[in-house]
Design a protein around this motif. Sequence first.
Motif, PDB file in Angstrom:
ATOM      1  N   LEU A  13       0.832  -1.209   0.000  1.00 17.80           N
ATOM      2  CA  LEU A  13       0.000   0.000   0.000  1.00 17.80           C
ATOM      3  C   LEU A  13       0.866   1.259   0.000  1.00 17.80           C
ATOM      4  CD1 LEU A  13      -2.826  -1.068   2.472  1.00 17.80           C
ATOM      5  CD2 LEU A  13      -2.979  -0.825  -0.017  1.00 17.80           C
ATOM      6  N   ARG A  14       1.994   1.212   0.706  1.00 20.16           N
ATOM      7  CA  ARG A  14       2.921   2.345   0.693  1.00 20.16           C
ATOM      8  C   ARG A  14       3.456   2.549  -0.717  1.00 20.16           C
ATOM      9  NH1 ARG A  14       8.302   3.250   1.220  1.00 20.16           N
ATOM     10  NH2 ARG A  14       8.900   5.158   2.269  1.00 20.16           N
ATOM     11  N   TRP A  15       3.765   1.458  -1.397  1.00 20.05           N
ATOM     12  CA  TRP A  15       4.256   1.552  -2.770  1.00 20.05           C
ATOM     13  C   TRP A  15       3.186   2.155  -3.678  1.00 20.05           C
ATOM     14  CZ3 TRP A  15       2.660  -0.517  -7.407  1.00 20.05           C
ATOM     15  CH2 TRP A  15       3.536  -0.328  -8.469  1.00 20.05           C
ATOM     16  N   VAL A  16       1.932   1.782  -3.471  1.00 15.89           N
ATOM     17  CA  VAL A  16       0.833   2.332  -4.267  1.00 15.89           C
ATOM     18  C   VAL A  16       0.732   3.842  -4.031  1.00 15.89           C
ATOM     19  CG1 VAL A  16      -1.689   2.359  -4.506  1.00 15.89           C
ATOM     20  CG2 VAL A  16      -0.465   0.192  -4.429  1.00 15.89           C
ATOM     21  N   LEU A  17       0.871   4.275  -2.772  1.00  6.94           N
ATOM     22  CA  LEU A  17       0.821   5.700  -2.460  1.00  6.94           C
ATOM     23  C   LEU A  17       1.990   6.438  -3.117  1.00  6.94           C
ATOM     24  CD1 LEU A  17      -0.302   8.145  -0.963  1.00  6.94           C
ATOM     25  CD2 LEU A  17       1.032   7.420   1.037  1.00  6.94           C
ATOM     26  N   ILE A  18       3.185   5.888  -3.018  1.00  5.59           N
ATOM     27  CA  ILE A  18       4.353   6.519  -3.635  1.00  5.59           C
ATOM     28  C   ILE A  18       4.165   6.620  -5.143  1.00  5.59           C
ATOM     29  CG2 ILE A  18       6.809   6.164  -4.176  1.00  5.59           C
ATOM     30  CD1 ILE A  18       7.096   5.073  -1.295  1.00  5.59           C
ATOM     31  N   ASP A  19       3.656   5.575  -5.752  1.00  6.11           N
ATOM     32  CA  ASP A  19       3.422   5.597  -7.194  1.00  6.11           C
ATOM     33  C   ASP A  19       2.414   6.678  -7.576  1.00  6.11           C
ATOM     34  OD1 ASP A  19       3.709   4.421  -9.897  1.00  6.11           O
ATOM     35  OD2 ASP A  19       1.612   3.845  -9.591  1.00  6.11           O
ATOM     36  N   ALA A  20       1.346   6.811  -6.797  1.00  2.00           N
ATOM     37  CA  ALA A  20       0.327   7.821  -7.095  1.00  2.00           C
ATOM     38  C   ALA A  20       0.891   9.231  -6.952  1.00  2.00           C
ATOM     39  CB  ALA A  20      -0.875   7.627  -6.169  1.00  2.00           C
ATOM     40  N   VAL A  21       1.691   9.476  -5.917  1.00  2.00           N
ATOM     41  CA  VAL A  21       2.265  10.808  -5.713  1.00  2.00           C
ATOM     42  C   VAL A  21       3.297  11.105  -6.794  1.00  2.00           C
ATOM     43  CG1 VAL A  21       3.570  12.273  -4.125  1.00  2.00           C
ATOM     44  CG2 VAL A  21       1.792  10.763  -3.234  1.00  2.00           C
ATOM     45  N   GLN A  22       4.105  10.112  -7.149  1.00  2.00           N
ATOM     46  CA  GLN A  22       5.084  10.326  -8.227  1.00  2.00           C
ATOM     47  C   GLN A  22       4.382  10.618  -9.551  1.00  2.00           C
ATOM     48  OE1 GLN A  22       7.500   6.775  -8.012  1.00  2.00           O
ATOM     49  NE2 GLN A  22       9.099   7.849  -6.871  1.00  2.00           N
ATOM     50  N   ARG A  23       3.300   9.917  -9.825  1.00  2.00           N
ATOM     51  CA  ARG A  23       2.552  10.160 -11.063  1.00  2.00           C
ATOM     52  C   ARG A  23       1.985  11.579 -11.073  1.00  2.00           C
ATOM     53  NH1 ARG A  23      -1.963   7.398 -10.567  1.00  2.00           N
ATOM     54  NH2 ARG A  23      -0.834   5.451 -10.389  1.00  2.00           N
ATOM     55  N   ALA A  24       1.441  12.020  -9.937  1.00  2.00           N
ATOM     56  CA  ALA A  24       0.892  13.376  -9.845  1.00  2.00           C
ATOM     57  C   ALA A  24       2.005  14.413 -10.033  1.00  2.00           C
ATOM     58  CB  ALA A  24       0.211  13.572  -8.496  1.00  2.00           C
ATOM     59  N   TRP A  25       3.160  14.183  -9.437  1.00  2.00           N
ATOM     60  CA  TRP A  25       4.284  15.114  -9.590  1.00  2.00           C
ATOM     61  C   TRP A  25       4.711  15.214 -11.052  1.00  2.00           C
ATOM     62  CZ3 TRP A  25       9.279  15.149 -11.355  1.00  2.00           C
ATOM     63  CH2 TRP A  25      10.065  16.221 -10.960  1.00  2.00           C
ATOM     64  N   ARG A  26       4.786  14.038 -11.693  1.00  2.00           N
ATOM     65  CA  ARG A  26       5.212  14.011 -13.098  1.00  2.00           C
ATOM     66  C   ARG A  26       4.181  14.676 -14.009  1.00  2.00           C
ATOM     67  NH1 ARG A  26       6.330   8.816 -13.279  1.00  2.00           N
ATOM     68  NH2 ARG A  26       4.510   8.301 -14.488  1.00  2.00           N
ATOM     69  N   ARG A  27       2.909  14.492 -13.741  1.00  2.00           N
ATOM     70  CA  ARG A  27       1.872  15.135 -14.559  1.00  2.00           C
ATOM     71  C   ARG A  27       1.946  16.655 -14.432  1.00  2.00           C
ATOM     72  NH1 ARG A  27       2.120  11.409 -17.132  1.00  2.00           N
ATOM     73  NH2 ARG A  27       0.791   9.595 -17.026  1.00  2.00           N
ATOM     74  N   HIS A  28       2.339  17.127 -13.265  1.00  2.00           N
ATOM     75  CA  HIS A  28       2.492  18.572 -13.112  1.00  2.00           C
ATOM     76  C   HIS A  28       3.674  19.099 -13.921  1.00  2.00           C
ATOM     77  CE1 HIS A  28      -0.612  18.278 -10.128  1.00  2.00           C
ATOM     78  NE2 HIS A  28      -0.645  19.603 -10.059  1.00  2.00           N
ATOM     79  N   GLN A  29       4.597  18.220 -14.266  1.00  2.00           N
ATOM     80  CA  GLN A  29       5.671  18.613 -15.180  1.00  2.00           C
ATOM     81  C   GLN A  29       5.094  18.940 -16.560  1.00  2.00           C
ATOM     82  OE1 GLN A  29       8.389  19.300 -13.206  1.00  2.00           O
ATOM     83  NE2 GLN A  29       9.689  18.275 -14.667  1.00  2.00           N
ATOM     84  N   VAL A  30       3.932  18.398 -16.867  1.00  2.00           N
ATOM     85  CA  VAL A  30       3.259  18.676 -18.134  1.00  2.00           C
ATOM     86  C   VAL A  30       2.270  19.836 -17.980  1.00  2.00           C
ATOM     87  CG1 VAL A  30       1.683  17.712 -19.877  1.00  2.00           C
ATOM     88  CG2 VAL A  30       3.489  16.282 -18.903  1.00  2.00           C
ATOM     89  N   ILE A  31       1.560  19.863 -16.853  1.00  2.00           N
ATOM     90  CA  ILE A  31       0.496  20.855 -16.669  1.00  2.00           C
ATOM     91  C   ILE A  31       1.043  22.277 -16.594  1.00  2.00           C
ATOM     92  CG2 ILE A  31      -1.269  21.643 -15.034  1.00  2.00           C
ATOM     93  CD1 ILE A  31      -1.823  18.672 -14.441  1.00  2.00           C
ATOM     94  N   VAL A  32       2.132  22.473 -15.876  1.00  2.00           N
ATOM     95  CA  VAL A  32       2.663  23.834 -15.706  1.00  2.00           C
ATOM     96  C   VAL A  32       3.080  24.446 -17.041  1.00  2.00           C
ATOM     97  CG1 VAL A  32       4.495  25.199 -14.644  1.00  2.00           C
ATOM     98  CG2 VAL A  32       3.271  23.496 -13.288  1.00  2.00           C
ATOM     99  N   PRO A  33       3.903  23.764 -17.857  1.00  2.00           N
ATOM    100  CA  PRO A  33       4.231  24.371 -19.154  1.00  2.00           C
ATOM    101  C   PRO A  33       3.014  24.522 -20.066  1.00  2.00           C
ATOM    102  CG  PRO A  33       5.621  22.455 -18.753  1.00  2.00           C
ATOM    103  CD  PRO A  33       4.651  22.548 -17.637  1.00  2.00           C
TER     104      PRO A  33
END
Length: 123
Positions: A13-33
């Motif tokens: 479950l911790r791995w699932v949480l880390i994966d979700a937060v990493q995915r959100a962080w990476r998507r913001h790499q697209v959203i901001v530009p």
Amino acid sequence: MLATLILYRRAMLRWVLIDAVQRAWRRHQVIVPLYRHLATLAPDEQREIVLLLMAEHEVRHQQQYARMLARLHAPLPASFDSFDRIWLWLLPRCSPTIALRWTAWTEQRDARAILEAMALLRI
């Protein structure tokens, strides 16, 4: 045996949480530009200002996700993967309405995934 299963479940479950937060962080790499690009295409100054403010707001979201990852002792993901590059190429070529709806959908999906993982972990 039961303790091992509980530890394994919690680690998964911790791995699932880390994966979700990493995915959100990476998507913001697209959203901001994307917001910044849409601001350059805005038909009037008011919309440009709103889109630039939205970009700055998303930068703060990304910083929040980075702090979450630090608390979880997880690394920041690689800046861009090939899927993110496709979005960065495709979304500016779409209408602003489609691009903004994609960002809203992505943020809702990522927030829901993070909240569900946190609820399962009971954080």
